[in-house]
Write an enzyme that holds these catalytic residues in place. Sequence first.
Site, PDB file in Angstrom:
ATOM      1  N   SER A 264       0.911  -1.027   0.101  1.00 59.63           N
ATOM      2  CA  SER A 264      -0.213   0.097   0.006  1.00 59.63           C
ATOM      3  C   SER A 264       0.924   1.126   0.034  1.00 59.63           C
ATOM      4  CB  SER A 264      -1.515  -0.418   0.838  1.00 59.63           C
ATOM      5  OG  SER A 264      -1.880   0.670   1.301  1.00 59.63           O
ATOM      6  N   ASN A 265       0.428   2.231   0.908  1.00 58.04           N
ATOM      7  CA  ASN A 265       1.217   3.829   0.378  1.00 58.04           C
ATOM      8  C   ASN A 265       0.721   4.214   1.442  1.00 58.04           C
ATOM      9  OD1 ASN A 265      -0.902   5.371  -0.257  1.00 58.04           O
ATOM     10  ND2 ASN A 265      -1.125   4.327  -2.283  1.00 58.04           N
ATOM     11  N   ALA A 266       1.106   5.652   1.940  1.00 56.95           N
ATOM     12  CA  ALA A 266       0.697   6.589   3.394  1.00 56.95           C
ATOM     13  C   ALA A 266      -0.295   7.611   3.254  1.00 56.95           C
ATOM     14  CB  ALA A 266       2.151   6.709   4.346  1.00 56.95           C
ATOM     15  N   SER A 267      -0.715   6.659   1.977  1.00 59.39           N
ATOM     16  CA  SER A 267      -2.166   8.124   1.790  1.00 59.39           C
ATOM     17  C   SER A 267      -3.392   8.064   2.954  1.00 59.39           C
ATOM     18  CB  SER A 267      -2.753   7.594   0.641  1.00 59.39           C
ATOM     19  OG  SER A 267      -3.908   8.233   0.671  1.00 59.39           O
TER      20      SER A 267
ATOM     21  N   ALA B 145      -5.362   7.409  -3.649  1.00 59.09           N
ATOM     22  CA  ALA B 145      -3.509   7.110  -4.266  1.00 59.09           C
ATOM     23  C   ALA B 145      -3.731   5.697  -4.031  1.00 59.09           C
ATOM     24  CB  ALA B 145      -2.590   7.548  -2.791  1.00 59.09           C
TER      25      ALA B 145
END
Length: 206
Positions: A21-24, A88
Amino acid sequence: MRVLVTAGPTREYLDDVRYLSNASSGKMGYAIVRAGLELGWDMVLVSGIVDLRPPSGCEFHSVVTTEEMRNASVELFGSCDGVIATAAVCDYKPKERVTGKISKTGDPVQLEMIETDDVLAELGAKKQKRWVVGFALEAQNPRENALQKLRRKNCDLIVLNHPSAIGADSNSVELINASGETEQSWSGSKTEISKELIQWLAKRVV
Ligand code: CTP
Ligand code: CA
């Protein structure tokens, strides 16, 4: 005016417990939903998992994976006048998702990854009379890359921002039109920028 907003990250699972995933944080999308509600618009929020409460008064759809975000967004877009895509989206997913849990072996692991669905590109291709606003997160050649994205995804406008915006409370953005011109630049809290964007859209698209 009924507006779809995609927000937050998506997750792509390797097995039943591990994901990419990502840090959005989802802050930008949620602030846009609040700004739209303040103007009296119907706001439809399709959100990945974030640590925020859905703004009261919006129509809320929680999703986890990109495929879920794609399915919910395509279905809901039909009843909307436009979309603002702040999500994101996780760009890649493991080619195969393993059932259960992959065990460690002590050896390096190689993963084969494939691209996920491009939610915004699909909405852009299906937009007909609806308006489409994308976001572009660019580290290099920001204006050129943002304009290329606008064209590839058939957006009317794209909001250019910088990777430092991920997770932050403030942001500095440029609103770019289909001719590649900067319509507006805004800096400030994500709440302030969202109000500016929604008020700008209200004058142009309503
Ligand atoms: N987007 C999307 N679905 C994807 C990837 C991106 O809907 N699978 C949307 C984002 O919500 C954003 C816009 O497309 O509105 C641009 O996202 P961005 O990550 O900047 O661009 P990508 O097309 O994913 O390209 P890259 O990450 O390689 O720069
Ligand atoms: Ca991306």
